[in-house]
Design a protein around this motif. Sequence first.
Motif, short mmCIF file in Angstrom:
data_model
loop_
_atom_site.label_atom_id
_atom_site.label_comp_id
_atom_site.label_asym_id
_atom_site.label_seq_id
_atom_site.Cartn_x
_atom_site.Cartn_y
_atom_site.Cartn_z
N ALA A 49 119.32 60.23 28.43
CA ALA A 49 120.54 59.44 28.30
C ALA A 49 120.31 57.93 28.43
O ALA A 49 120.78 57.15 27.59
CB ALA A 49 121.58 59.92 29.30
N PRO A 50 119.58 57.45 29.46
CA PRO A 50 119.40 55.99 29.57
C PRO A 50 118.57 55.42 28.43
O PRO A 50 118.81 54.29 27.98
CB PRO A 50 118.68 55.82 30.91
N LEU A 51 117.58 56.17 27.94
CA LEU A 51 116.80 55.69 26.81
C LEU A 51 117.65 55.62 25.55
O LEU A 51 117.52 54.69 24.74
CB LEU A 51 115.59 56.60 26.58
N ALA A 55 118.49 52.36 23.31
CA ALA A 55 118.26 52.29 21.87
C ALA A 55 119.51 51.83 21.14
O ALA A 55 119.43 51.01 20.21
CB ALA A 55 117.81 53.65 21.35
N PHE A 56 120.69 52.32 21.53
CA PHE A 56 121.94 51.90 20.90
C PHE A 56 122.16 50.40 21.09
O PHE A 56 122.53 49.68 20.15
CB PHE A 56 123.13 52.67 21.50
N LEU A 74 112.83 47.67 20.44
CA LEU A 74 113.38 48.90 19.87
C LEU A 74 112.26 49.89 19.56
O LEU A 74 112.40 51.09 19.80
CB LEU A 74 114.19 48.58 18.61
N ARG A 75 111.16 49.39 19.02
CA ARG A 75 110.03 50.28 18.72
C ARG A 75 109.54 50.96 20.00
O ARG A 75 109.27 52.17 20.01
CB ARG A 75 108.88 49.51 18.08
N SER A 76 109.43 50.20 21.07
CA SER A 76 108.96 50.77 22.33
C SER A 76 109.90 51.87 22.82
O SER A 76 109.46 52.94 23.27
CB SER A 76 108.85 49.66 23.39
N THR A 77 111.21 51.64 22.73
CA THR A 77 112.18 52.64 23.17
C THR A 77 112.11 53.90 22.31
O THR A 77 112.15 55.03 22.82
CB THR A 77 113.61 52.06 23.11
N LEU A 78 111.97 53.72 21.00
CA LEU A 78 111.88 54.87 20.09
C LEU A 78 110.62 55.68 20.37
O LEU A 78 110.62 56.91 20.30
CB LEU A 78 111.89 54.40 18.64
N ARG A 79 109.54 55.00 20.70
CA ARG A 79 108.30 55.71 21.02
C ARG A 79 108.43 56.48 22.33
O ARG A 79 107.87 57.57 22.48
CB ARG A 79 107.13 54.72 21.08
N ARG A 80 109.16 55.92 23.27
CA ARG A 80 109.36 56.63 24.53
C ARG A 80 110.24 57.87 24.32
O ARG A 80 110.02 58.91 24.94
CB ARG A 80 109.99 55.70 25.57
N LEU A 81 111.22 57.74 23.44
CA LEU A 81 112.05 58.90 23.12
C LEU A 81 111.21 59.98 22.44
O LEU A 81 111.32 61.17 22.74
CB LEU A 81 113.21 58.49 22.20
N ARG A 82 110.36 59.55 21.53
CA ARG A 82 109.48 60.51 20.84
C ARG A 82 108.55 61.19 21.85
O ARG A 82 108.31 62.39 21.79
CB ARG A 82 108.67 59.77 19.78
N ALA A 83 108.04 60.40 22.79
CA ALA A 83 107.17 60.96 23.82
C ALA A 83 107.91 61.95 24.71
O ALA A 83 107.35 62.96 25.15
CB ALA A 83 106.59 59.84 24.68
N LEU A 84 109.19 61.68 24.95
CA LEU A 84 109.99 62.58 25.79
C LEU A 84 110.15 63.94 25.10
O LEU A 84 110.02 64.99 25.74
CB LEU A 84 111.36 61.95 26.05
N TRP A 85 110.40 63.92 23.80
CA TRP A 85 110.51 65.19 23.06
C TRP A 85 109.16 65.92 23.06
O TRP A 85 109.11 67.13 23.12
CB TRP A 85 110.98 64.94 21.63
N TRP A 86 108.06 65.16 22.99
CA TRP A 86 106.74 65.79 23.06
C TRP A 86 106.49 66.36 24.46
O TRP A 86 105.94 67.46 24.60
CB TRP A 86 105.64 64.79 22.70
N ALA A 87 106.89 65.63 25.50
CA ALA A 87 106.65 66.08 26.87
C ALA A 87 107.31 67.44 27.13
O ALA A 87 106.76 68.28 27.84
CB ALA A 87 107.18 65.04 27.86
N LEU A 161 120.89 55.81 13.64
CA LEU A 161 120.16 56.26 14.82
C LEU A 161 121.06 56.97 15.81
O LEU A 161 120.65 57.95 16.45
CB LEU A 161 119.48 55.06 15.49
N ASP A 162 122.31 56.51 15.93
CA ASP A 162 123.22 57.14 16.90
C ASP A 162 123.48 58.60 16.54
O ASP A 162 123.50 59.47 17.42
CB ASP A 162 124.53 56.35 16.98
N VAL A 163 123.63 58.88 15.25
CA VAL A 163 123.86 60.26 14.82
C VAL A 163 122.63 61.12 15.09
O VAL A 163 122.72 62.24 15.60
CB VAL A 163 124.21 60.30 13.31
N LEU A 164 121.45 60.58 14.76
CA LEU A 164 120.19 61.30 15.00
C LEU A 164 120.03 61.65 16.47
O LEU A 164 119.71 62.79 16.83
CB LEU A 164 119.01 60.44 14.53
N LEU A 165 120.26 60.68 17.34
CA LEU A 165 120.06 60.89 18.77
C LEU A 165 121.02 61.92 19.34
O LEU A 165 120.62 62.82 20.09
CB LEU A 165 120.21 59.57 19.51
#
Length: 312
Positions: A49-51, A55-56, A74-87, A161-165
Amino acid sequence: MTLNFDPALVRKSLNGSLNPHPAASRARLSDPFSLRDQPVADAFVMLTAPLASEAFRQMESVAERPDVDLLEQLRSTLRRLRALWWAFEPLLDEKTGRVVRKRFKRLADIAGEPHEFDAACALLSHADKDCARLDPVLRRLRQQRREASAMSCVTLRKAQLDVLLRRALADARRRLEARGEDRTLEAFARQRVSLADDLLSKREHRAAKLKRVDAKTLHSIEEAATKLQCLLELFAPVLERGHRHTTAHLLAAQAALVRLHDVLASETVLRRVAPVLNDKNAVDEAVRWLNKAARDESRAAAKRLRSLPHLV
């Protein structure tokens, strides 16, 4: 799954010593003890949620003005979100998770394109002190950087991005709740970090035994170090100290690869703009300089990795 190596994040970690409980995490999660005992499904939402909010907010800022620094955030935040899904990959639907990560990667790459031009300009500016023939290359790279910033902003505004998230988060939570996972976040995080720690150790030990460490071997270490860093940062609020791989050791492994990554990424950027340059000699000179720099940095990275304490 390969996590993109992000030298900017590594430099930030080096400056802040990759604090196991960084200020950003404390700001987002004021009570890590309540998070530690949460079921995995609830913890996933609390971490995401905070990430997502960040991003928004960053997307709104980027929409107002095409700024390279805002795009990099924004790139850093998107990468962290991607990492979270991988984690959380072992607990999510593999096919759906892969699609979500690909979309995050694509958006992160779009946001990061201007930064890649910045890195190439910074490197080739050093070479230009000794070789004035690189002036046309640098001028073109700087022009391309400005154009890339504007284009990235336009593309990102259309990406929804909001819809995707929101969809990705809802799908992930449904999957996690359907599994009925009874582990707490702390238990899950310890297991994931331990496996990533072992992977990095094995790859470093293997490299230490080689007479010659090639680019493929260095990339495998880079990938393992990045995965471990992502997990340590994402799960920092619930992790305890005492991992076999110390934070200092992880940073040493990554620091050995930062400059090499910059050189290789700069060559990729250069080859992308080469067709529009009408100066083959200047391009060839820049490529030669970057190739030499890549060889030097590769040797330096291998030497540094071999010198790490536990590899002696």
